[in-house]
Design a protein around this motif. Structure first.
Motif, PDB file in Angstrom:
ATOM      1  N   UNK A   1       1.071  -0.767  -0.232  1.00  0.00           N
ATOM      2  CA  UNK A   1      -0.210   0.116   0.375  1.00  0.00           C
ATOM      3  C   UNK A   1       0.879   1.516   0.078  1.00  0.00           C
ATOM      4  N   UNK A   2       0.372   2.433  -0.292  1.00  0.00           N
ATOM      5  CA  UNK A   2       1.727   3.431  -0.497  1.00  0.00           C
ATOM      6  C   UNK A   2       1.897   3.772   0.364  1.00  0.00           C
ATOM      7  N   UNK A   3       3.191   3.921   0.823  1.00  0.00           N
ATOM      8  CA  UNK A   3       3.930   3.659   1.979  1.00  0.00           C
ATOM      9  C   UNK A   3       3.575   5.533   2.365  1.00  0.00           C
ATOM     10  N   UNK A   4       3.172   5.632   3.837  1.00  0.00           N
ATOM     11  CA  UNK A   4       3.099   7.374   4.397  1.00  0.00           C
ATOM     12  C   UNK A   4       4.613   7.620   4.035  1.00  0.00           C
ATOM     13  N   UNK A   5       6.276   7.399   4.178  1.00  0.00           N
ATOM     14  CA  UNK A   5       6.830   8.196   4.033  1.00  0.00           C
ATOM     15  C   UNK A   5       7.137   8.410   2.721  1.00  0.00           C
TER      16      UNK A   5
ATOM     17  N   UNK B   1       3.494  12.420  12.236  1.00  0.00           N
ATOM     18  CA  UNK B   1       4.677  12.616  11.922  1.00  0.00           C
ATOM     19  C   UNK B   1       5.194  11.855  10.933  1.00  0.00           C
ATOM     20  N   UNK B   2       4.346  11.171  10.617  1.00  0.00           N
ATOM     21  CA  UNK B   2       4.719  10.163   9.481  1.00  0.00           C
ATOM     22  C   UNK B   2       4.678  11.514   8.205  1.00  0.00           C
ATOM     23  N   UNK B   3       3.465  12.057   8.073  1.00  0.00           N
ATOM     24  CA  UNK B   3       2.724  12.784   7.324  1.00  0.00           C
ATOM     25  C   UNK B   3       3.574  13.434   6.813  1.00  0.00           C
ATOM     26  N   UNK B   4       4.676  14.458   8.197  1.00  0.00           N
ATOM     27  CA  UNK B   4       5.070  15.954   8.015  1.00  0.00           C
ATOM     28  C   UNK B   4       6.781  14.651   7.574  1.00  0.00           C
ATOM     29  N   UNK B   5       7.296  13.541   7.538  1.00  0.00           N
ATOM     30  CA  UNK B   5       8.226  12.366   7.305  1.00  0.00           C
ATOM     31  C   UNK B   5       7.755  12.692   5.483  1.00  0.00           C
ATOM     32  N   UNK B   6       7.008  12.299   5.285  1.00  0.00           N
ATOM     33  CA  UNK B   6       6.346  11.720   3.487  1.00  0.00           C
ATOM     34  C   UNK B   6       6.296  13.307   2.867  1.00  0.00           C
ATOM     35  N   UNK B   7       6.331  14.495   3.835  1.00  0.00           N
ATOM     36  CA  UNK B   7       6.921  15.245   2.641  1.00  0.00           C
ATOM     37  C   UNK B   7       8.119  15.920   2.449  1.00  0.00           C
ATOM     38  N   UNK B   8       8.745  16.073   4.053  1.00  0.00           N
ATOM     39  CA  UNK B   8      10.638  16.228   3.755  1.00  0.00           C
ATOM     40  C   UNK B   8      11.008  14.853   3.124  1.00  0.00           C
TER      41      UNK B   8
END
Length: 298
Positions: free
Chosen positions: A4-8, A194-201
């Motif tokens: 499934x789509x990674x969250x990072x 926090x995983x969403x922040x990781x994905x953005x960066x």
């Protein structure tokens, strides 16, 4: 194997680490290096058990080993790697800098000490173990990491237990984004924001205590899904992590469980099963709050 789509923002790569019993997917880090998505952690593995435990993990097929200066077992981990017969470049090794060693010059000294304990020439990933923000030394510590990386002594640099605010400071003040943030992450603490922040960066998410120190194995939903899939609760939770895109480092000192935790590549969870496990999030921590943890500071 589909995920499934990674969250990072890091991606599951096609580069593989050689293994006697399986091919482990790898995550491509923001610096271009790759890390096996499934690794082996040695937190709370006593020094007298660490050599045999890591040797067993390498025999089973793990090719990523995670330790830390604070664990007190770097020497035994290094010996197990050196004596395993597995080529060094096929093993991804992580260790971490303890709170008391934060600061530019002290970081350089601590790194030399860790490498002496490990008995190895280079490190694949070095992490700041905790932000210890009260001391306000983690930015200078990361600058020391950058210097060590520029010397070729470390391949990738990252952090552990950092919040989005801590990460933003590192990025803004050093000009470099950590490759990895290793955080407490399990079904009761899925760290979605926090995983969403990781994905953005472009920061890879690595999960410590991925089984909730065993607490998650008794959850009725996890047990039911294990029965549906013909797998153990531990395998189900590890599979959940993998399909989320997390890097995961389960730990055990029991050979049968070390092998069991590695046998997670021949089945997949359905979308419904994934959602049910993710729905178990209660924001419950087992470990300390990263904003408050100051152990080791002087």
């Amino acid at each position: 194997m589909s995920l499934t789509r990674p969250e990072t923002a890091s991606t599951v790569g096609k580069v593989t680490f050689s293994s006697a019993s399986s091919t482990v997917p790898t995550v491509v880090l923001n610096d271009g290096n790759v890390i096996p998505q499934l690794g082996f952690g040695v937190w709370q593995v006593a020094s007298e058990e660490a050599f045999a435990t890591v040797a067993t993990a390498l025999e089973v097929g793990y090719r990523s080993i995670d330790t830390a200066a604070a664990y007190g077992n770097e020497a035994e981990v290094g010996r197990a790697i050196r004596e395993s017969g597995v080529p060094r470049d096929e093993i991804f090794l992580t260790t971490k800098l303890w709170n008391s060693d934060q600061g530019y010059d002290s970081t350089l000294r601590a790194f030399d000490k860790s490498m002496g304990e490990l008995g190895l020439e280079y490190l694949d990933l070095y992490l700041i173990h905790w932000p210890a923000a009260q001391a306000d030394r983690f930015v200078d510590t990361f600058r020391a990491f950058q210097a060590l990386k520029s010397q070729g002594r470390i391949r990738s640099i990252g952090v552990s237990n950092f919040t989005a605010d801590h990460l933003q400071r590192v990025i803004a003040e050093t000009g470099e984004t950590p490759a990895v943030n290793q955080i407490e992450l399990h079904p009761s603490l899925s760290q979605l924001k926090l995983r969403g922040f990781h994905a953005e960066h472009g920061i890879a998410t690595e999960a410590w205590s991925p089984l909730g120190q065993g607490n998650e194995l008794k959850n009725a939903t996890v047990v039911e899904i294990a029965e549906q899939t013909g797998r153990t609760p531990a395998q189900v939770i590890i599979r959940w992590h993998l399909q989320l895109g997390n890097i995961v480092i389960p730990k055990s000192v029991t050979p049968s469980r070390i092998e069991e935790n590695f046998d997670v590549f021949s089945f997949e969870l359905t979308t419904d099963q994934m959602q049910r496990i993710s729905g178990l999030d209660t924001a419950n921590r087992i470990g300390p709050d990263p904003d408050e943890f100051t152990l080791g500071l002087v």
